[in-house]
Write a protein that holds these residues in place. Sequence first.
Motif, mmCIF file in Angstrom:
data_model
loop_
_atom_site.group_PDB
_atom_site.id
_atom_site.type_symbol
_atom_site.label_atom_id
_atom_site.label_comp_id
_atom_site.label_asym_id
_atom_site.label_seq_id
_atom_site.Cartn_x
_atom_site.Cartn_y
_atom_site.Cartn_z
ATOM 1 N N LEU A 62 10.814 -7.813 11.299
ATOM 2 C CA LEU A 62 10.564 -8.345 12.633
ATOM 3 C C LEU A 62 9.659 -9.559 12.511
ATOM 4 N N GLU A 63 9.995 -10.615 13.239
ATOM 5 C CA GLU A 63 9.084 -11.753 13.347
ATOM 6 C C GLU A 63 8.241 -11.524 14.586
ATOM 7 N N VAL A 64 6.919 -11.462 14.417
ATOM 8 C CA VAL A 64 6.039 -11.084 15.520
ATOM 9 C C VAL A 64 4.879 -12.054 15.634
ATOM 10 N N THR A 65 4.168 -11.926 16.737
ATOM 11 C CA THR A 65 2.936 -12.663 16.954
ATOM 12 C C THR A 65 1.955 -11.745 17.679
ATOM 13 N N GLU A 66 0.676 -12.025 17.549
ATOM 14 C CA GLU A 66 -0.339 -11.226 18.261
ATOM 15 C C GLU A 66 -0.334 -11.613 19.731
ATOM 16 N N TYR A 67 -0.393 -10.610 20.612
ATOM 17 C CA TYR A 67 -0.399 -10.875 22.047
ATOM 18 C C TYR A 67 -1.261 -9.837 22.739
ATOM 19 N N LYS A 68 -2.436 -10.259 23.203
ATOM 20 C CA LYS A 68 -3.364 -9.397 23.936
ATOM 21 C C LYS A 68 -3.669 -8.106 23.170
ATOM 22 N N GLY A 69 -3.839 -8.233 21.865
ATOM 23 C CA GLY A 69 -4.197 -7.087 21.047
ATOM 24 C C GLY A 69 -3.023 -6.286 20.534
ATOM 25 N N PHE A 70 -1.814 -6.609 20.974
ATOM 26 C CA PHE A 70 -0.621 -5.906 20.525
ATOM 27 C C PHE A 70 0.228 -6.835 19.658
ATOM 28 N N LEU A 71 1.388 -6.352 19.238
ATOM 29 C CA LEU A 71 2.342 -7.161 18.494
ATOM 30 C C LEU A 71 3.524 -7.479 19.401
ATOM 31 N N LYS A 72 3.759 -8.759 19.627
ATOM 32 C CA LYS A 72 4.884 -9.187 20.442
ATOM 33 C C LYS A 72 6.011 -9.650 19.526
ATOM 34 N N VAL A 73 7.209 -9.143 19.755
ATOM 35 C CA VAL A 73 8.351 -9.484 18.914
ATOM 36 C C VAL A 73 8.854 -10.870 19.280
ATOM 37 N N VAL A 74 8.847 -11.779 18.305
ATOM 38 C CA VAL A 74 9.430 -13.103 18.498
ATOM 39 C C VAL A 74 10.937 -13.021 18.313
ATOM 40 N N THR A 75 11.343 -12.421 17.210
ATOM 41 C CA THR A 75 12.774 -12.197 16.986
ATOM 42 C C THR A 75 12.972 -11.166 15.890
ATOM 43 N N PRO A 76 13.945 -10.269 16.042
ATOM 44 C CA PRO A 76 14.331 -9.396 14.933
ATOM 45 C C PRO A 76 15.163 -10.209 13.931
ATOM 46 N N ILE A 77 14.975 -9.950 12.654
ATOM 47 C CA ILE A 77 15.695 -10.685 11.618
ATOM 48 C C ILE A 77 17.029 -10.002 11.349
ATOM 49 N N GLN A 78 18.085 -10.779 11.400
ATOM 50 C CA GLN A 78 19.422 -10.218 11.206
ATOM 51 C C GLN A 78 19.557 -9.575 9.822
ATOM 52 N N GLY A 79 20.290 -8.460 9.788
ATOM 53 C CA GLY A 79 20.530 -7.780 8.527
ATOM 54 C C GLY A 79 19.387 -6.918 8.050
ATOM 55 N N THR A 80 18.380 -6.690 8.897
ATOM 56 C CA THR A 80 17.231 -5.860 8.537
ATOM 57 C C THR A 80 17.174 -4.656 9.477
ATOM 58 N N PRO A 81 16.331 -3.656 9.175
ATOM 59 C CA PRO A 81 16.187 -2.523 10.106
ATOM 60 C C PRO A 81 15.800 -2.972 11.508
ATOM 61 N N GLY A 82 14.920 -3.953 11.603
ATOM 62 C CA GLY A 82 14.538 -4.455 12.917
ATOM 63 C C GLY A 82 15.690 -5.104 13.647
#
Length: 441
Positions: A111-131
């Motif tokens: 998963l490509e993520v970023t920090e958002y208000k103390g949580f993890l916000k998903v930017v994009t799931p990477i194709q071909g991965t579990p996410g």
Amino acid sequence: MKKSVARYAVILLAGVFLGAGLTVERAVQAERAAHERATLAHLPLRELRTFAEVYNIVKAEYVVPVSSHKLIDNALRGMVDNLDPHSQYLDPRQYRHLTVDTTGRFGGVGLEVTEYKGFLKVVTPIQGTPGGRSGIRPGDLIVRIDGTFIQGLSLRKSVHLLRGRPGSTVVLTVLRKGVSRPLTFHLRRQIIKIHSVASRLLAPGYGYLRISEFQGATGKGVTRALQHLQAENHAPLKGLVLDLRDNPGGVLNAAVAVCDDFLNHGIIVSTRGRIPSSDVVFHAHGPDLLHGAPMVVLVNGGSASAAEIVAGALQDNRRAIIMGTRTFGKGSVQTIMPMSNGGALRLTTARYFTPNGRSIQNLGITPNIVVHEGKFVPSGSNDFLREVDLPNHLSNPNPPKMQAKAASVPPATRKLLDDDYQLRQAFDLLRGLSVYRQFKG
């Protein structure tokens, strides 16, 4: 695509790149041994006696028993952590993680993520991965990892919870806009190879190349990407946008290799420190794979370390126009020194300087053209009354093939440019430079 200093996306496999440090590989065993002998001859005995007293008191009288290993480990961290923000003592586990991170291979969920208000916000799931296969969507907010509420945890600690042995399962609790109940996802971790280089044609003749971080294989990745773009275009490129926004840095040698793809000669970067082996000058040997075609380099406050080396080298050698906002300003070099216990010392050993001798420490790279973030908003209707709309207008005597045509922009690129104001400005400048080059040539 909104970008900011506080929000630079990191790729999770269950992992994240550990910081924006630079590593320098150098053979200094003999030099270090000589330095250690000199240090032993001048040990501060009074201070060491005080250290021993504190150690004995804590060991004997602290409210709960503390192992000797923990006390010594804490002392080592305190000695190094207070030097500067980038020096660090790494225990064997941390050193193994750092080694994995710089190779771009991770055990995680993708998963490509970023920090958002103390949580993890998903930017994009990477194709071909579990996410990518899980049903998790961009914008989802990860609030629990294996039942642990992550608000208040550092990004690194949250990432550590996502890491794990390939084949093991991690349970994510996710909040989604428009859904009243939390969603639960069970993901099986796997080894994920993260590619730090992405490329595409923006329009015929104009390439786009993004480097997300500088890993060991990034230099070769850029070379392959440029070759692929040339082949896809069926002709040499007229220009290239190199996107280094939110790139936290990485391996120094990778930054040097990337610069070598765009420079025929000249200095790329130099490093200077206290010991002779820290004084190194890196030169470009070429060839320039773009054959001098115009370049625009995009940077922002999240561009740090190795990314700043590339921007500074291309700017000082007058090879590219730097566009965006001022960079992070990390101008120091960290050397990774393995220790006898399986750990390592990441120590700041030098400063680096751009080809013109500039130190960007605490200052960053100032773009040639400052363009802030934003989103393109079309103005009102462009349906102006034209000559062809007037009654009894004269016809054009030239055949249609003699009429100049504006360069076509594919619909996918047009949407990308509408969402990314800085990229739109870079693309427009690049086309202008290409046209000017044709007139000048």
